[in-house]
Design a protein around this motif. Structure first.
Motif, PDB file in Angstrom:
ATOM      1  N   TRP A  13       4.223  -2.496  -9.310  1.00 14.85           N
ATOM      2  CA  TRP A  13       3.541  -2.073  -8.105  1.00 14.85           C
ATOM      3  C   TRP A  13       2.152  -1.529  -8.416  1.00 14.85           C
ATOM      4  O   TRP A  13       1.844  -1.179  -9.553  1.00 14.85           O
ATOM      5  CB  TRP A  13       4.349  -1.012  -7.358  1.00 14.85           C
ATOM      6  CG  TRP A  13       4.540   0.272  -8.129  1.00 14.85           C
ATOM      7  CD1 TRP A  13       5.539   0.542  -9.019  1.00 14.85           C
ATOM      8  CD2 TRP A  13       3.702   1.428  -8.092  1.00 14.85           C
ATOM      9  NE1 TRP A  13       5.378   1.805  -9.529  1.00 14.85           N
ATOM     10  CE2 TRP A  13       4.266   2.376  -8.975  1.00 14.85           C
ATOM     11  CE3 TRP A  13       2.545   1.767  -7.400  1.00 14.85           C
ATOM     12  CZ2 TRP A  13       3.690   3.630  -9.189  1.00 14.85           C
ATOM     13  CZ3 TRP A  13       1.978   3.015  -7.604  1.00 14.85           C
ATOM     14  CH2 TRP A  13       2.559   3.927  -8.481  1.00 14.85           C
ATOM     15  N   LEU A  25       1.585  -2.295  -2.884  1.00 13.16           N
ATOM     16  CA  LEU A  25       2.050  -3.673  -3.060  1.00 13.16           C
ATOM     17  C   LEU A  25       3.031  -3.678  -4.219  1.00 13.16           C
ATOM     18  O   LEU A  25       2.714  -3.177  -5.301  1.00 13.16           O
ATOM     19  CB  LEU A  25       0.887  -4.610  -3.386  1.00 13.16           C
ATOM     20  CG  LEU A  25      -0.287  -4.648  -2.423  1.00 13.16           C
ATOM     21  CD1 LEU A  25      -1.352  -5.620  -2.918  1.00 13.16           C
ATOM     22  CD2 LEU A  25       0.158  -5.007  -1.030  1.00 13.16           C
ATOM     23  N   ALA A  27       5.873  -6.234  -6.391  1.00 15.11           N
ATOM     24  CA  ALA A  27       6.235  -7.634  -6.622  1.00 15.11           C
ATOM     25  C   ALA A  27       7.316  -7.735  -7.686  1.00 15.11           C
ATOM     26  O   ALA A  27       7.436  -6.875  -8.559  1.00 15.11           O
ATOM     27  CB  ALA A  27       5.001  -8.431  -7.057  1.00 15.11           C
ATOM     28  N   LEU A  32       5.898 -11.330  -3.921  1.00 15.41           N
ATOM     29  CA  LEU A  32       5.636 -10.028  -3.315  1.00 15.41           C
ATOM     30  C   LEU A  32       6.894  -9.593  -2.582  1.00 15.41           C
ATOM     31  O   LEU A  32       7.454 -10.346  -1.782  1.00 15.41           O
ATOM     32  CB  LEU A  32       4.450 -10.137  -2.345  1.00 15.41           C
ATOM     33  CG  LEU A  32       3.820  -8.830  -1.903  1.00 15.41           C
ATOM     34  CD1 LEU A  32       3.210  -8.084  -3.090  1.00 15.41           C
ATOM     35  CD2 LEU A  32       2.760  -9.092  -0.865  1.00 15.41           C
ATOM     36  N   LEU A  68       0.695  -9.175  -9.557  1.00 14.75           N
ATOM     37  CA  LEU A  68      -0.053  -8.523  -8.482  1.00 14.75           C
ATOM     38  C   LEU A  68      -1.471  -9.057  -8.315  1.00 14.75           C
ATOM     39  O   LEU A  68      -2.112  -8.784  -7.299  1.00 14.75           O
ATOM     40  CB  LEU A  68      -0.106  -7.009  -8.733  1.00 14.75           C
ATOM     41  CG  LEU A  68       1.239  -6.306  -8.663  1.00 14.75           C
ATOM     42  CD1 LEU A  68       1.125  -4.887  -9.217  1.00 14.75           C
ATOM     43  CD2 LEU A  68       1.763  -6.294  -7.234  1.00 14.75           C
TER      44      LEU A  68
END
Length: 184
Positions: A13, A25, A27, A32, A68
């Motif tokens: 993240w 965010l 993943a 994601l 990311l």
């Protein structure tokens, strides 16, 4: 750094600054998995605990992770007004059943700059009586902005609810040209 284990799946993240505040965010190898609004320390920590409990493994902060890089780039383009559609692999493991069905329909059937009513979305998934359940599905959306729950509004023209707050919903709809930009 967290390592994959037999008990769960590894996730990474980061938090990025945007015109609507900090976004978390997260993943996995599948894509994601979570986007979280207003990701100050307390919100971030609560979100990471939820992700860890659902995936069975803690997340690691890795802003430079290849998992990311593309999400960060595409979100940056979206908030700069140059991207209308996201082209990212998504990990749907934080959503299931009716909620996932509704979110898939929203993602596939409501493009940038358009809105849909809760009841209309319920009809699209074959459950015309389920407008309230659609609202609950929007509130549990693990991938807001990409799966654009801000595009779901009340049939009478009201904004309806929004997990990120109505001001955030207004800003996203203004970014997409649905609402005028606030005067101040």
């Amino acid at each position: 750094m967290s390592t994959p284990g037999a008990e769960g799946r590894r996730s990474v993240w980061t938090v990025m600054d945007t015109g609507i505040g900090p976004l978390l965010l997260a993943a996995t190898e599948d894509g994601l998995v979570n986007v979280v609004f207003h990701a100050d320390a307390a919100v971030r920590d609560a979100a990471l605990a939820r992700i860890a409990s659902r995936l069975g493994a803690p997340s690691a902060e890795e802003p430079g992770s290849p998992l990311l890089a593309e999400p960060l780039r595409q979100f940056g383009e979206y908030f700069a007004g140059v991207r209308r559609d996201f082209d990212l692999p998504l990990d749907w493991s934080l959503s299931a059943g009716f909620h996932r069905e509704v979110l898939h329909e929203l993602a596939a059937g409501v493009p940038y700059g358009a809105v849909v009513g809760y009841g209309d979305l319920a009809r699209r998934v074959g459950r015309p009586e389920a407008a309230q359940a659609v609202g609950i599905a929007m509130g549990s959306n693990p991938l807001p902005v990409i799966v654009a729950c801000h595009r779901v509004v009340e049939s009478g023209g009201g904004l309806g609810g929004f997990g990120g707050g109505l001001e955030t919903k207004r800003k996203l709809l203004a970014l997409e040209g649905v609402l005028p930009e606030p005067l101040f």
